[in-house]
Design a protein around this motif. Structure first.
Motif, mmCIF file in Angstrom:
data_model
loop_
_atom_site.group_PDB
_atom_site.id
_atom_site.type_symbol
_atom_site.label_atom_id
_atom_site.label_comp_id
_atom_site.label_asym_id
_atom_site.label_seq_id
_atom_site.Cartn_x
_atom_site.Cartn_y
_atom_site.Cartn_z
ATOM 1 N N UNK A 1 -24.788 -9.991 15.270
ATOM 2 C CA UNK A 1 -25.578 -11.207 15.101
ATOM 3 C C UNK A 1 -25.592 -11.697 13.662
ATOM 4 N N UNK A 2 -25.668 -10.757 12.719
ATOM 5 C CA UNK A 2 -25.715 -11.179 11.315
ATOM 6 C C UNK A 2 -24.395 -11.820 10.869
ATOM 7 N N UNK B 1 -32.373 -13.872 6.951
ATOM 8 C CA UNK B 1 -31.679 -15.059 7.480
ATOM 9 C C UNK B 1 -32.353 -16.343 7.003
ATOM 10 N N UNK B 2 -33.673 -16.296 6.900
ATOM 11 C CA UNK B 2 -34.405 -17.470 6.417
ATOM 12 C C UNK B 2 -34.044 -17.718 4.949
ATOM 13 N N UNK B 3 -34.060 -16.627 4.165
ATOM 14 C CA UNK B 3 -33.814 -16.767 2.721
ATOM 15 C C UNK B 3 -32.359 -17.100 2.409
ATOM 16 N N UNK C 1 -36.552 -8.378 16.517
ATOM 17 C CA UNK C 1 -37.759 -7.548 16.477
ATOM 18 C C UNK C 1 -37.944 -6.931 15.077
ATOM 19 N N UNK C 2 -36.868 -6.925 14.304
ATOM 20 C CA UNK C 2 -36.909 -6.401 12.936
ATOM 21 C C UNK C 2 -37.173 -7.581 11.971
ATOM 22 N N UNK C 3 -38.406 -7.652 11.453
ATOM 23 C CA UNK C 3 -38.820 -8.804 10.634
ATOM 24 C C UNK C 3 -37.975 -8.945 9.365
ATOM 25 N N UNK C 4 -37.497 -7.825 8.818
ATOM 26 C CA UNK C 4 -36.721 -7.883 7.564
ATOM 27 C C UNK C 4 -35.428 -8.671 7.771
ATOM 28 N N UNK C 5 -34.803 -8.501 8.940
ATOM 29 C CA UNK C 5 -33.547 -9.218 9.215
ATOM 30 C C UNK C 5 -33.810 -10.720 9.318
#
Ligand code: NAD
Length: 347
Positions: free
Chosen positions: A184-185, A211-213, A203-207
């Motif tokens: 996905x990344x 992606x937002x940043x 489900x992993x907020x860090x990922x």
């Protein structure tokens, strides 16, 4: 009934491997060796029941037969799942035991990475079996197949956007990504570079934050990603995301993603078609990884050649969409028939 599977799901053999010393409980499923040895990854996962693990192994290995056939690989279909031991466990010892189980099939099954397993796991198995791929090799092609899987999904989305949505490029096309893991990344990066607007959930907020940043993605809650207001939906988490509950809520017009077994049942493919949503079958679009590990295994790995072969997935999507028009059927059913027609012994 264990032996009452429909003919199409019938397997040549299924090995239940156990090793009390390491806690190994694994299911190695060989669906078909008609085209060659069964090739497919190994999943390490926590299952609620042993039957759920068996069901996953059988569904995944059958999918590998179809995937390898459509990708014109000289391999049959197989898959393994390891039931994740509870609590702490000795990972190298577990994979050594799994490697011995693979070896006991004498080459009928070749393994590689899947969800929950790593290049280090594959490397560790090499001491126990040669029937393993997806291993980084100094100065030679090999290793993590996920970027190649992502590239295959990307070229499929490109073809679908052109032929189904009638858009010339991905510039400004809105794509929802469910899952920002290994595949996905990379897919998110390819899409961002092509000008797509990303909506993401994991489900992993860090990922998600990354992606937002880094990619200007818009984050939505995990429970809302499938119904996001987008042009394209790319399921890149786990299977059965397209089901009775989710399909009625979808807003995308094209579905193409990496996750295996996206349709909970064949009827969900029909339901997508009735809603005017084009579903590009998972095993057609996500074959980039198996193309990569298969070439590596055969010693034919060379970056440019592998990428060229993976890019052909886009041409296959075009051919599928032409076949769908002629057959007046759904992409899922036409792809199934097309792949099954190739499940034959190669000359
Ligand atoms: P991964 O484990 O690296 O990534 C999966 C991601 O999905 C993780 O980030 C996880 O946190 C997230 N996730 C899990 N449940 C979720 C949910 N309900 N909603 C949103 N996110 C969720 O796995 P991967 O290697 O990227 O593979 C993804 C899918 O693609 C799997 O179904 C796999 O079988 C399939 N696939 C992978 C490859 C490959 O080369 N790795 C090849 C073919 C198919």
């Amino acid at each position: 009934s264990l032996f009452g599977l429909p003919e199409q799901a019938a397997h040549e053999r299924v090995l239940l491997a156990t090793d009390p010393a390491t806690g190994l409980k694994a299911i190695l499923a060989v669906h078909s060796t008609a085209r060659g040895p069964a090739f497919g990854g190994c999943r390490l996962w926590h299952y609620d029941t042993e039957l759920a693990a068996l069901n996953d192994a059988l569904r995944l290995s059958q999918g590998m037969s179809l995937k390898n056939a459509l990708a014109d690989l000289p391999f049959g279909g197989g898959k393994a799942v390891i039931l994740k031991p509870e609590g702490q466990f000795d990972r190298p010892a577990l994979f050594a035991a799994f490697g011995r189980a693979v070896q006991s099939l004498n080459g009928a099954y070749i393994t590689a990475e899947d969800v929950g397993t790593t290049t280090a796991d594959m490397r560790g198995m090499q001491a126990h079996t040669p029937f393993v791929s997806g291993i980084p090799r100094e100065g030679a092609f090999g290793g993590d197949p996920s970027p190649k899987t992502a590239w295959g999904v990307f070229v499929s989305i490109q073809a679908g956007v052109r032929l189904v949505l009638g858009r010339k490029s991905l510039d400004g096309v809105r794509v929802a990504l469910q899952g920002l893991g290994a595949v996905g990344w990379h897919l998110a990066e390819f899409l961002h570079q092509a000008g797509a607007k990303l909506v993401v959930a994991d489900v992993d907020a860090a990922k998600v934050e990354r992606a937002v940043a880094q990619l200007g993605a818009v984050a939505v809650p995990v429970g809302e990603i499938l119904a996001a207001d987008v042009d394209v939906l790319a399921p890149c988490a786990l299977g059965a995301s397209l089901n009775e509950q989710t399909v009625p809520a979808l807003r995308a017009k094209l579905v193409a993603g990496a996750a295996n077994n996206q349709l909970a049942t064949p009827a969900d493919g029909d339901a997508l078609q009735r809603r005017g949503i084009c579903y590009l079958p998972d095993y057609l679009v996500n074959a980039g990884g198996i193309i990569s590990v298969a070439r590596e295994y055969r010693g034919e790995g060379e970056e440019a050649a592998v990428m060229a072969e993976v890019s052909k997935i886009g041409e296959r999507v075009e051919e599928l969409l032409q076949r769908v028009q002629v057959a007046d059927s759904t992409p899922a059913r036409v792809a199934d028939d097309w792949a099954r027609s190739k499940l034959v012994k190669l000359a």
